[in-house]
Structure formats: C-alpha cells, structure tokens
Design an enzyme around this catalytic site. Structure first.
Site, short mmCIF file in Angstrom:
data_model
loop_
_atom_site.label_atom_id
_atom_site.label_comp_id
_atom_site.label_asym_id
_atom_site.label_seq_id
_atom_site.Cartn_x
_atom_site.Cartn_y
_atom_site.Cartn_z
N GLU A 105 96.78 12.54 -1.79
CA GLU A 105 95.65 11.62 -1.58
C GLU A 105 94.82 11.50 -2.86
O GLU A 105 94.44 12.51 -3.44
CB GLU A 105 94.77 12.17 -0.45
CG GLU A 105 93.56 11.29 -0.20
CD GLU A 105 92.41 12.05 0.48
OE1 GLU A 105 92.65 12.75 1.47
OE2 GLU A 105 91.28 11.91 -0.01
N GLU A 143 84.32 24.57 -1.73
CA GLU A 143 85.45 24.86 -0.84
C GLU A 143 86.34 25.90 -1.49
O GLU A 143 86.70 25.74 -2.66
CB GLU A 143 86.31 23.59 -0.64
CG GLU A 143 85.66 22.55 0.21
CD GLU A 143 86.35 21.19 0.07
OE1 GLU A 143 86.25 20.39 1.00
OE2 GLU A 143 86.96 20.94 -0.98
N SER A 148 89.60 8.17 -0.68
CA SER A 148 89.19 7.83 0.69
C SER A 148 88.19 6.70 0.57
O SER A 148 87.35 6.72 -0.35
CB SER A 148 88.45 9.00 1.35
OG SER A 148 89.37 9.93 1.81
N ARG A 188 92.46 14.29 -10.54
CA ARG A 188 93.67 14.21 -9.72
C ARG A 188 94.52 13.00 -10.13
O ARG A 188 95.75 13.08 -10.19
CB ARG A 188 93.28 14.06 -8.24
CG ARG A 188 94.02 15.01 -7.35
CD ARG A 188 93.70 14.70 -5.92
NE ARG A 188 92.99 15.82 -5.31
CZ ARG A 188 92.77 15.91 -4.00
NH1 ARG A 188 93.18 14.98 -3.19
NH2 ARG A 188 92.12 16.94 -3.52
N ARG A 232 82.18 20.64 -4.84
CA ARG A 232 82.63 21.05 -3.50
C ARG A 232 82.72 22.57 -3.44
O ARG A 232 83.50 23.16 -4.21
CB ARG A 232 84.03 20.48 -3.19
CG ARG A 232 84.15 18.97 -3.32
CD ARG A 232 83.70 18.26 -2.05
NE ARG A 232 83.49 16.84 -2.29
CZ ARG A 232 84.33 15.88 -1.90
NH1 ARG A 232 85.43 16.18 -1.27
NH2 ARG A 232 84.05 14.62 -2.14
N ARG A 275 95.41 20.87 -6.40
CA ARG A 275 94.70 19.57 -6.45
C ARG A 275 93.23 19.66 -6.06
O ARG A 275 92.58 18.65 -5.84
CB ARG A 275 95.44 18.53 -5.60
CG ARG A 275 95.57 18.93 -4.16
CD ARG A 275 96.46 18.01 -3.36
NE ARG A 275 96.29 18.34 -1.97
CZ ARG A 275 96.76 19.43 -1.38
NH1 ARG A 275 97.47 20.30 -2.06
NH2 ARG A 275 96.52 19.66 -0.11
N HIS A 276 92.72 20.88 -5.93
CA HIS A 276 91.30 21.06 -5.60
C HIS A 276 90.57 21.79 -6.71
O HIS A 276 91.05 22.80 -7.21
CB HIS A 276 91.14 21.85 -4.29
CG HIS A 276 91.52 21.05 -3.08
ND1 HIS A 276 92.74 21.16 -2.47
CD2 HIS A 276 90.83 20.11 -2.38
CE1 HIS A 276 92.80 20.32 -1.44
NE2 HIS A 276 91.65 19.67 -1.36
P1 ATP Z 1 91.31 16.45 0.29
O1 ATP Z 1 91.70 16.08 1.72
O2 ATP Z 1 92.42 16.30 -0.69
O3 ATP Z 1 90.61 17.77 0.21
P2 ATP Z 1 88.97 14.88 0.74
O4 ATP Z 1 89.43 14.08 1.92
O5 ATP Z 1 88.02 16.00 0.95
O6 ATP Z 1 90.23 15.36 -0.14
P3 ATP Z 1 87.15 12.91 -0.27
O7 ATP Z 1 85.94 13.68 0.13
O8 ATP Z 1 87.50 11.72 0.50
O9 ATP Z 1 88.39 13.87 -0.35
O10 ATP Z 1 87.04 12.58 -1.84
C1 ATP Z 1 87.55 11.40 -2.44
C2 ATP Z 1 88.56 11.75 -3.50
O11 ATP Z 1 88.06 12.76 -4.39
C3 ATP Z 1 89.86 12.35 -2.99
O12 ATP Z 1 90.76 11.37 -2.56
C4 ATP Z 1 90.38 13.05 -4.23
O13 ATP Z 1 90.94 12.15 -5.16
C5 ATP Z 1 89.12 13.60 -4.82
N1 ATP Z 1 88.85 14.98 -4.40
C6 ATP Z 1 88.35 15.40 -3.22
N2 ATP Z 1 88.18 16.73 -3.20
C7 ATP Z 1 88.58 17.17 -4.41
C8 ATP Z 1 88.62 18.44 -5.01
N3 ATP Z 1 88.19 19.53 -4.36
N4 ATP Z 1 89.07 18.53 -6.28
C9 ATP Z 1 89.47 17.42 -6.96
N5 ATP Z 1 89.45 16.19 -6.45
C10 ATP Z 1 89.02 16.06 -5.18
#
Ligand code: ATP
Length: 435
Positions: free
Chosen positions: A354, A207, A357, A409, A205, A213-214
C-alpha cells in the site's frame, strides 16, 4: 593566489585549458616513485587527477581513499575519450582517519550509525537525488493543477487524550503530540477557501512495527482539494500525478536507475485498474471470514493477480467498508457486502504494498457529528475534536477529499530497495532514534 573556479566532474570535459579546481573525495590512489594518480569523486561523478610535480606529490602524501581534496590544475585529454586534471597545486588536503568507520560488508546497524559515511556510496546517494527529482516533479505537477503548498504544524494538541500511536511530548506544563497525519490542517485550508493544497513533510507514528515498510517518522505527501464529486476524482488526480512523476524520473534518471539498480522505470499508459474491496476479497481471501480490510498478504496476492491478469503494477482498491475506515470518511449510498456500509475510500497498491490511503471526507455537519459520535463517543466531541475540527463544518465547508502517499515507501518500490532504512535519509524506527 586567488581561488580557482570549481568544476564538477560531470562538467570537466567542457573546460579544456585554463585553471580549474576539482573538489571531492579520493576513491583510489596510485603512486609510483615520481607520479601520483588519484580518482576523485564529487556529487556528479569521478575524475582522474594526475601529477609528476614533486611539491604536489609531497602535499598528497596523506591522501588515502575517503580523504577530502581540493586540487587546482589544467584539464587535459585523458585516457580514451575522457579528460583528466593535471594537478598544479593542492588547495586542501583533508586526510581520512584510519581505520575507516565502515567496510564494504558492514552490518545494516553499523551503516545507520555512520550514515554520513554510508551515503558516500554513489548508489545510496543516487536514491536521494532521485527522491529529490520525485519531489520536484510532484510540486511541479500540482502547481500546474492550481494547488498551493502549505506547511502544516507538526506539533498538535489533538490526539493527546488517546495516546495510541502518537508520540507525546511535554509542552510547557501540558501534553502535546507529534502529528500522525496533517489531514485535519489540510481540511482547515479547505474550510478557509484555499481550494487545492498539498503539504510535503514529516509525520510520526508511534507504532512498534518492525517491518521493511514502516518507520516512526516518514515523509508524506498530503493532497486535499475541494468541490470534487467522489473519490473517483481523487484517484484520477493521483493516477495522473504518478504518471507524470514516473515520466520525469524516467527522463532524468532512467539510465542511471538501470545501471545502478538494474531496474527499468516503466511509466504506464493503461489506466490503473480499480477493484472494489468486496471483489478484491473474493479474489484473494483464503477463508470465508468476513473482513473489513486487506492484510499485507491480501495486498501481495491482489497485486500478483492484477499483474498477471491485467498487466498492471498498480491497483486501486475502492469502496472499503466503513467499519475500519476513520469516522470522517464519507459513506457511499446503500449498504455494502456483509451488511457493512461502504465508503468513498480507496487504497493504492504498488507491487504488493500500500502506498496511499484516500477518501472523500464527510463535509455535511450533521452526518459528520453522527459518525464521530458513533466512532469516538460523546466525550471526544466536547474536547479538542469538537472545537477545532468539527466546528468548521458548521460554516459552509465544501465537498472535499484527499490522500496521502508515503514518499520513502514510494522510493523503496521505485528503486527496488529492501526497506525504508535505505530510502529514509536518516531512518527512524522503534529501535532507532540515533544519530
Ligand atoms: P499501513 O497499513 O501500511 O500501516 P496505514 O494504513 O497506516 O499504512 P495511512 O495512515 O493511510 O497508512 O498513511 C498513508 C500512507 O503513508 C500509506 O499508504 C503509506 O504510504 C504511508 N505510511 C503509513 N504508515 C507508514 C509508516 N509507518 N512508515 C512509512 N510510511 C507509512
């Protein structure tokens, strides 16, 4: 002289008598004029190794904490109930340079720079033993349920048009991307008739999120299966999977986790509560603004409520409005709160964060095209998405759905760690792509 058989610290007591080799790192050295006692740690534990032999004393002269050693000797009764190694010869002496790269109180950035050294700490190493146990438990459970493991590509041509949140890379005169999720490939397996698949591996990602947690690269479990009826089936599977994983971790590592991290692993009995999004907002919103997703603050507040009122550390939030869910999410029948249509979707929260998803995917071709057109515009349909994704739904794709769990996570929450920097083997964030 032949090589002596290696015995790990944990198994030493089972080898009294006979010559064995202990191999690991020195953690402590005591020297007296005519004797030496080393504590040697390997990946299974620690063992005391002693000698009064002048040749051994001379060979161990350079031994300091963090030096590597291979010591051959006899296993003898030691202090108390334990055993120790009476060293007969030094097979290898690998001295540690002075000064050491890290001290006990080194800053987090230094720890990440010298991660190989940082991870010699038994507590940090334990995180990855437990990570491995979690992964093994996941694989075992899903295999039992008839899932097969796939390895989706991590380089893709999709997503390169938008550039948002994806890492782009030059690809022989073209632009490719690193995948943010392998969902489309898992769906391809469904379209191909694999029926039940999972994939454990890295996703990326781009981002710029500096939160605990990211990460920009993390390990994701992706699960996808066919011939399901609604997102309820997905939640039922995920709940059973997590229950199994926590039971396995408690059995195999419960004591160690309590000792090292001061935490009890609590496999849950009671079903995980399911709270529709609209109700969740009523419970936690601190204003009347209509919204289509939960903020991090809402997630913490909801988990707090569920813990206090329903006694559960987990909660499924279900039926999110379509507005903030991706175009492939199946819409539920009817209209949701605030006139927004609801979807067959859910998030799983654990202790306020979270971790998942998931959703039932729209598999009916016409509806999927409509949703894609509304969300992304006509142009997107003519490009990669139309040819490599949407087209598949014209050939009898079964109803299906899936979810993703970020495993770094999951481990952070399981072991009460402050951030993903501790639970990623080598962390990747917006400010960190070395070593
Ligand atoms: P968040 O809202 O926390 O940024 P997201 O809605 O973008 O997460 P999803 O794209 O649905 O997350 O990804 C599924 C799962 O992957 C998340 O529930 C989380 O456990 C994990 N996840 C998502 N983005 C990250 C990240 N940048 N770093 C670590 N784990 C992540």
């Amino acid at each position: 002289m032949g090589q002596a058989e290696r015995r790990c610290a944990r198994d030493l007591a089972a080898a009294p008598g006979g010559s064995v080799a202990v191999r690991g790192w020195v953690t402590a050295v005591q020297r007296k004029r005519d004797r030496v006692a080393l504590t040697v740690r390997d990946h299974t534990g620690e063992v005391r190794c002693v000698s009064q032999d002048p040749a051994v004393l001379a060979a161990l002269e350079p031994a300091t904490p963090h030096s590597g050693v291979s010591l051959v000797g006899e296993v003898r009764p030691g202090r108390g109930e334990g055993v120790q190694l009476e060293i007969e010869r030094v097979e290898s002496m690998l001295p540690a340079a002075d000064p050491l790269p890290l001290k006990g109180n080194s800053a987090a950035a230094d720890r990440l720079d010298y991660r190989y050294f940082d991870l010699r700490d038994p507590e940090r190493f334990a995180i990855f033993k437990i990570f491995s146990a979690v992964e093994t438990a996941i694989r075992g459970y899903l295999a039992e349920q008839g899932f097969i493991s796939i390895h989706a590509p991590r380089i893709t041509g999709g997503g390169s048009e938008s550039g948002a949140a994806v890492f782009q890379l030059p690809y022989f005169g073209e632009t490719a991307c690193l995948v943010q999720s392998i969902q489309f490939y898992a769906q391809m397996a469904i379209g191909a008739g694999f029926d039940r698949v999972f994939d454990i591996g890295p996703v990326f990602r781009a981002e710029n999120s500096l939160t605990n947690r990211h990460a920009t690269e993390f390990t994701c479990l992706h699960v996808e299966f066919a011939w399901m009826h609604s997102h309820e089936d997905l939640m039922a599977l995920e709940e059973a999977l997590i229950r199994h994983v926590l039971n396995e971790v408690a059995d195999q590592h419960g004591e160690e986790i309590e000792e090292l991290f001061g935490l009890r692993v609590n496999p849950f009995e009671a079903p995980i509560p399911r709270i529709p999004f609209a109700r969740a907002i009523e419970l936690v919103a601190d204003d009347d603004e209509p919204r289509a997703q939960l903020t991090a603050r809402d997630e913490r507040a909801l988990s707090k409520y569920v813990h206090a009122e329903l006694g559960h550390d987990f909660v499924f939030v279900t039926d999110f409005p379509a507005e903030e869910r991706p175009f492939y999410t199946m819409a539920a029948d009817g209209e949701g709160a605030d006139g927004l249509s609801e979807t067959r979707s859910f998030d799983l929260l654990w202790r306020g964060v979270e971790i998942t998803s998931g959703c039932q995917r729209e598999h009916r071709s016409e509806r999927l095209y409509d949703q894609a057109r509304a969300d992304l515009g006509d142009a997107a349909l003519d490009q990669y998405l139309g040819k490599y994704y949407l087209d598949m739904f014209n050939y009898g794709c079964p109803p299906h759905g899936g979810f993703g769990i970020g495993l770094d996570r999951f481990l952070m929450l399981l072991l009460g760690q402050p951030s993903l920097q501790e639970t990623s083997f080598v962390f990747r964030g917006p400010e960190r792509f070395t070593p």
